[in-house]
Write a protein that holds these residues in place. Structure first.
Motif, mmCIF file in Angstrom:
data_model
loop_
_atom_site.group_PDB
_atom_site.id
_atom_site.type_symbol
_atom_site.label_atom_id
_atom_site.label_comp_id
_atom_site.label_asym_id
_atom_site.label_seq_id
_atom_site.Cartn_x
_atom_site.Cartn_y
_atom_site.Cartn_z
ATOM 1 N N CYS A 128 0.812 -1.220 0.000
ATOM 2 C CA CYS A 128 0.000 0.000 0.000
ATOM 3 C C CYS A 128 0.841 1.264 0.000
ATOM 4 C CB CYS A 128 -0.951 0.008 1.200
ATOM 5 S SG CYS A 128 -0.133 0.241 2.784
ATOM 6 N N ARG A 129 0.219 2.343 -0.455
ATOM 7 C CA ARG A 129 0.765 3.677 -0.231
ATOM 8 C C ARG A 129 0.512 4.001 1.239
ATOM 9 N NH1 ARG A 129 -2.199 7.633 -3.299
ATOM 10 N NH2 ARG A 129 -3.969 6.210 -3.292
ATOM 11 N N LEU A 130 1.574 4.363 1.948
ATOM 12 C CA LEU A 130 1.475 4.454 3.413
ATOM 13 C C LEU A 130 2.050 5.777 3.911
ATOM 14 C CD1 LEU A 130 0.831 2.831 6.076
ATOM 15 C CD2 LEU A 130 3.230 2.090 6.023
ATOM 16 N N THR A 131 1.315 6.433 4.799
ATOM 17 C CA THR A 131 1.862 7.599 5.488
ATOM 18 C C THR A 131 1.440 7.513 6.954
ATOM 19 O OG1 THR A 131 2.112 10.022 5.487
ATOM 20 C CG2 THR A 131 -0.083 9.154 4.989
ATOM 21 N N ASP A 132 1.791 8.517 7.729
ATOM 22 C CA ASP A 132 1.416 8.509 9.139
ATOM 23 C C ASP A 132 1.352 9.961 9.616
ATOM 24 O OD1 ASP A 132 4.425 8.663 9.092
ATOM 25 O OD2 ASP A 132 4.103 8.869 11.245
ATOM 26 N N VAL A 133 0.852 10.142 10.836
ATOM 27 C CA VAL A 133 0.760 11.494 11.411
ATOM 28 C C VAL A 133 1.432 11.536 12.781
ATOM 29 C CG1 VAL A 133 -1.329 12.123 10.135
ATOM 30 C CG2 VAL A 133 -1.531 10.960 12.348
ATOM 31 N N VAL A 134 2.369 10.619 12.989
ATOM 32 C CA VAL A 134 3.030 10.494 14.285
ATOM 33 C C VAL A 134 4.066 11.603 14.436
ATOM 34 C CG1 VAL A 134 4.412 8.950 15.732
ATOM 35 C CG2 VAL A 134 2.603 8.015 14.263
ATOM 36 N N SER A 135 4.297 12.027 15.688
ATOM 37 C CA SER A 135 5.070 13.245 15.931
ATOM 38 C C SER A 135 6.578 13.075 15.836
ATOM 39 C CB SER A 135 4.711 13.820 17.304
ATOM 40 O OG SER A 135 4.907 12.839 18.289
ATOM 41 N N VAL A 136 7.073 11.858 15.668
ATOM 42 C CA VAL A 136 8.494 11.668 15.359
ATOM 43 C C VAL A 136 8.587 10.823 14.096
ATOM 44 C CG1 VAL A 136 9.533 11.973 17.633
ATOM 45 C CG2 VAL A 136 8.552 9.764 17.013
ATOM 46 N N LYS A 137 9.622 11.057 13.316
ATOM 47 C CA LYS A 137 9.652 10.427 11.999
ATOM 48 C C LYS A 137 10.696 9.326 11.849
ATOM 49 C CE LYS A 137 6.767 10.853 10.306
ATOM 50 N NZ LYS A 137 5.852 10.967 11.442
ATOM 51 N N GLN A 138 11.868 9.470 12.446
ATOM 52 C CA GLN A 138 12.872 8.421 12.274
ATOM 53 C C GLN A 138 12.431 7.085 12.869
ATOM 54 O OE1 GLN A 138 17.210 10.267 12.431
ATOM 55 N NE2 GLN A 138 15.874 11.321 13.860
ATOM 56 N N PRO A 139 11.844 7.068 14.076
ATOM 57 C CA PRO A 139 11.415 5.773 14.618
ATOM 58 C C PRO A 139 10.315 5.116 13.783
ATOM 59 C CG PRO A 139 11.539 7.431 16.360
ATOM 60 C CD PRO A 139 11.687 8.149 15.060
ATOM 61 N N ALA B 147 10.536 1.541 11.864
ATOM 62 C CA ALA B 147 9.550 0.485 12.104
ATOM 63 C C ALA B 147 8.928 0.004 10.799
ATOM 64 C CB ALA B 147 8.465 0.994 13.055
ATOM 65 N N VAL B 148 8.673 0.933 9.876
ATOM 66 C CA VAL B 148 8.115 0.545 8.579
ATOM 67 C C VAL B 148 9.117 -0.333 7.830
ATOM 68 C CG1 VAL B 148 7.400 1.389 6.305
ATOM 69 C CG2 VAL B 148 6.582 2.546 8.380
ATOM 70 N N ALA B 149 10.378 0.080 7.837
ATOM 71 C CA ALA B 149 11.406 -0.692 7.133
ATOM 72 C C ALA B 149 11.474 -2.117 7.672
ATOM 73 C CB ALA B 149 12.759 -0.001 7.279
ATOM 74 N N ARG B 150 11.209 -2.246 8.965
ATOM 75 C CA ARG B 150 11.307 -3.565 9.575
ATOM 76 C C ARG B 150 10.031 -4.390 9.402
ATOM 77 N NH1 ARG B 150 12.551 -4.891 15.916
ATOM 78 N NH2 ARG B 150 12.294 -7.155 15.707
ATOM 79 N N HIS B 151 8.875 -3.749 9.648
ATOM 80 C CA HIS B 151 7.630 -4.522 9.730
ATOM 81 C C HIS B 151 6.796 -4.502 8.459
ATOM 82 C CE1 HIS B 151 8.090 -5.274 14.005
ATOM 83 N NE2 HIS B 151 8.357 -3.980 14.198
ATOM 84 N N ALA B 152 6.972 -3.508 7.621
ATOM 85 C CA ALA B 152 6.170 -3.426 6.389
ATOM 86 C C ALA B 152 7.055 -2.927 5.260
ATOM 87 C CB ALA B 152 4.969 -2.505 6.593
ATOM 88 N N PRO B 153 8.108 -3.672 4.964
ATOM 89 C CA PRO B 153 9.156 -3.172 4.058
ATOM 90 C C PRO B 153 8.684 -2.955 2.622
ATOM 91 C CG PRO B 153 9.504 -5.501 4.571
ATOM 92 C CD PRO B 153 8.402 -5.026 5.473
ATOM 93 N N LEU B 154 7.570 -3.572 2.239
ATOM 94 C CA LEU B 154 7.108 -3.430 0.861
ATOM 95 C C LEU B 154 6.184 -2.231 0.665
ATOM 96 C CD1 LEU B 154 6.414 -7.206 0.070
ATOM 97 C CD2 LEU B 154 8.485 -5.854 -0.365
ATOM 98 N N ALA B 155 5.738 -1.656 1.786
ATOM 99 C CA ALA B 155 4.825 -0.517 1.682
ATOM 100 C C ALA B 155 5.540 0.667 1.046
ATOM 101 C CB ALA B 155 4.299 -0.137 3.059
ATOM 102 N N ARG B 156 4.782 1.456 0.274
ATOM 103 C CA ARG B 156 5.358 2.658 -0.347
ATOM 104 C C ARG B 156 5.161 3.815 0.631
ATOM 105 N NH1 ARG B 156 1.735 2.659 -5.300
ATOM 106 N NH2 ARG B 156 0.508 1.257 -3.980
ATOM 107 N N VAL C 157 4.166 9.108 -4.540
ATOM 108 C CA VAL C 157 3.474 8.951 -3.255
ATOM 109 C C VAL C 157 3.679 10.214 -2.423
ATOM 110 C CG1 VAL C 157 3.307 7.603 -1.134
ATOM 111 C CG2 VAL C 157 3.709 6.443 -3.324
ATOM 112 N N TRP C 158 4.895 10.755 -2.492
ATOM 113 C CA TRP C 158 5.164 12.017 -1.786
ATOM 114 C C TRP C 158 4.149 13.080 -2.213
ATOM 115 C CZ3 TRP C 158 5.911 17.116 -2.406
ATOM 116 C CH2 TRP C 158 6.412 17.822 -1.292
ATOM 117 N N ALA C 159 3.927 13.174 -3.520
ATOM 118 C CA ALA C 159 3.000 14.191 -4.041
ATOM 119 C C ALA C 159 1.581 13.926 -3.548
ATOM 120 C CB ALA C 159 3.048 14.202 -5.562
ATOM 121 N N GLN C 160 1.222 12.642 -3.406
ATOM 122 C CA GLN C 160 -0.140 12.336 -2.957
ATOM 123 C C GLN C 160 -0.332 12.658 -1.472
ATOM 124 O OE1 GLN C 160 0.107 8.382 -4.402
ATOM 125 N NE2 GLN C 160 -0.273 9.019 -6.529
#
Lengths: 339, 339
Positions: free
Chosen positions: B90-101, B105-114, B154-157
């Motif tokens: 999926c195309r994936l984003t988030d609204v969490v207040s820190v970005k590196q963690p 976590a995405v790289a580890r748990h959902a590595p195929l997500a865009r 995806v960035w643009a979306q």
């Protein structure tokens, strides 16, 4: 009847708001300011103001007006000798944010004045006559000083002014007041300045990302620096204690974050403290007192009635302030009290 | 056309506001939450929501919705494996207040997500669906992560979603973002907690005298402690640097007050910093950009136009964010760009 005649020295945010609020409550008001712009603006708004402090003080002496110093702390020692010259025995109060230094200055420069200090806890980061408003004090705490030696009748008149302006009266002693405001008024200015600087240290990106928490946390850093300095530096000893408390707590947070990675103690204590503050504010708002006393010198605090003619009345009031109480009504139905 | 299909995981203050705002902007929206009360309230308000995260993720996979994680940081690692199972690409984003963690976590748990991270800088001290609003993001900065490796489309979306919600887009890198928000978002929470505690240490009188500066300075201490902890503790290293800066500045103020009695340097620096912040905000508000480009992949930053199909587009955007710039418009007139 001169009881509700007011003479305001200084027509900035606080003095200008006081002139408007007291006028709206039916007081006879006069004022003066050194700022020609403020005098013109107040005059254009229909108020009886003049640039001559001597003239308003002579008029105040003539009709026994309540003289209110509404100038920054550093100007108090300039104004007091003029008061002593033209209205030496006047009923005198002030709206300055620290109380012990003003009391000391009055004792030195205008020792004959019947002084009762005051401090309305209201303001904005704007300043000057134009920033004022007749409703600035609505719902605000207004400390009226209960130090020994004050004339209880003057105390009652200052409290009446505060109540008439929509505030509730906190009858604290000067020393207690200065220690408390170091924590809840002066430290917030120091922390706002620190936070603003740390944010700016983060560069343009940090400024671009600043939102609600940064905006609120730095709001008072927008205040005029010389006014902030005057009130903070004028309360040096009490502020040092508050800053040390803050340094200790921030250092503990730092240590905890660095060692265990946790901020539980800091965040939880802050949350509980803020809840206590909200509870105190809501209690203050919700007070409803039935006024049934018959003497002008009877103060109602919740269900406590205090007779100002008794010798320890001011001490009683001080104690009530220490435990968070405040005055919500002064009886004015009858005026037959003799002292 | 699935470009404007949104799937929101979590319907608290931010997620609930996002659902409303995107719906209002014409997006097709769906959502889910673990809170039965939030699901019921959102459903009663007419939204397509369910308590089954599996169902919404399967639907998102089917119509290629933009999946948005709107859960607190500690819950991200619970949700991501579910995303990986039901909507792995999926195309994936988030609204969490820190970005590196979150990125880790995405790289580890959902590595195929865009994945393209995001962070709208908006909120109140209230929480839950009921506290949300379709206008929460109006005028707010919304960071959309420009780290290398992100899919520019995806960035643009994600940027489109932010703009459609009324925000302006700050195209920062995750590390830059985390360092900045430590100063302008997380440190304000720590200082608010410290200030609230120091105030409460002053006892009932201090609470009774607390007014505007204390109210504003402690506002965010009213936030739910577990949410504050999650965001502060999740940005530990950057927050430590910000706290150390604050300790240094507060210590310097303490030293100056104790030795000379003066606070000029502290107060003046804070005032200038706050003025810089106000200037940055006003500049952000005042930007008016004439949209004259013809490609969906053209980003407008003031007068700078950036073609997202060029190899270094994200790096260019990052640099612009570092200097305080933000995106105010994405061209959507034509969609003929091939990548």
């Amino acid at each position: 009847m001169s009881d509700r005649t007011l003479c305001v020295i200084g027509l900035g945010l606080i003095g200008g708001s006081l002139l408007r609020a007291a006028d709206g409550a039916g007081w006879k008001v006069r004022g003066t300011a050194t700022s020609a712009a403020d005098v013109t603006a107040a005059s254009d708004a229909g108020f009886d103001v003049t640039s001559s402090i001597e003239d308003v003080l002579r008029a105040a002496a003539h009709d026994d007006a309540l003289v209110t110093l509404a100038v920054p702390l550093p100007a108090v020692t300039d104004v007091l000798p003029v008061v002593a010259r033209h209205a030496p025995h006047c009923r005198l109060t002030d709206v300055v944010s620290v109380k012990q230094p003003v009391a000391a200055a009055v004792a030195r420069h205008a020792p004959l004045a019947r002084y009762v200090g005051g401090h309305p806890m209201a303001g904005t980061s704007a300043s000057g006559w134009a920033a004022g408003s007749a409703t600035l004090f609505t719902g605000a705490p207004w400390m009226v000083s209960t130090d020994d030696g004050a004339d209880p009748m003057v105390w009652a008149q200052v409290a009446r002014l505060a109540l008439d302006c929509g505030a509730h009266v906190v009858p604290a002693g000067a020393e207690d007041h200065d220690a408390a405001v170091a924590r809840v008024s002066h430290l917030p200015h120091v922390l706002a300045a620190v936070l603003a600087s740390v944010g700016a240290d983060g560069g343009p990106l940090a400024m671009a990302l600043g939102a609600g928490s940064f905006t609120d946390g730095t709001r008072v850093a927008a205040s005029r620096p010389e006014l902030v300095r005057a009130m903070c530096e004028g309360n040096r000893d009490a502020l040092l204690a508050a800053v040390d408390d803050a340094l200790g707590r921030l250092g503990a947070a730092r240590g905890s974050l660095a060692s265990t990675g946790g901020l539980d103690a800091t965040i939880r204590a802050g949350h509980l403290a803020r809840q206590a503050f909200d509870a105190a504010r809501n209690a203050g708002r919700g007070d409803a007192v039935h006024i049934d006393a018959v003497h002008i010198d009877t103060v109602h605090i919740d269900t406590v009635h205090i007779d100002l003619t008794t010798p320890n009345a001011l001490a009683q009031l001080r104690k009530i302030a220490q435990s968070g109480g405040h005055v919500v009504a002064l009886d004015t139905t009858h005026c037959h009290v003799a002292r």
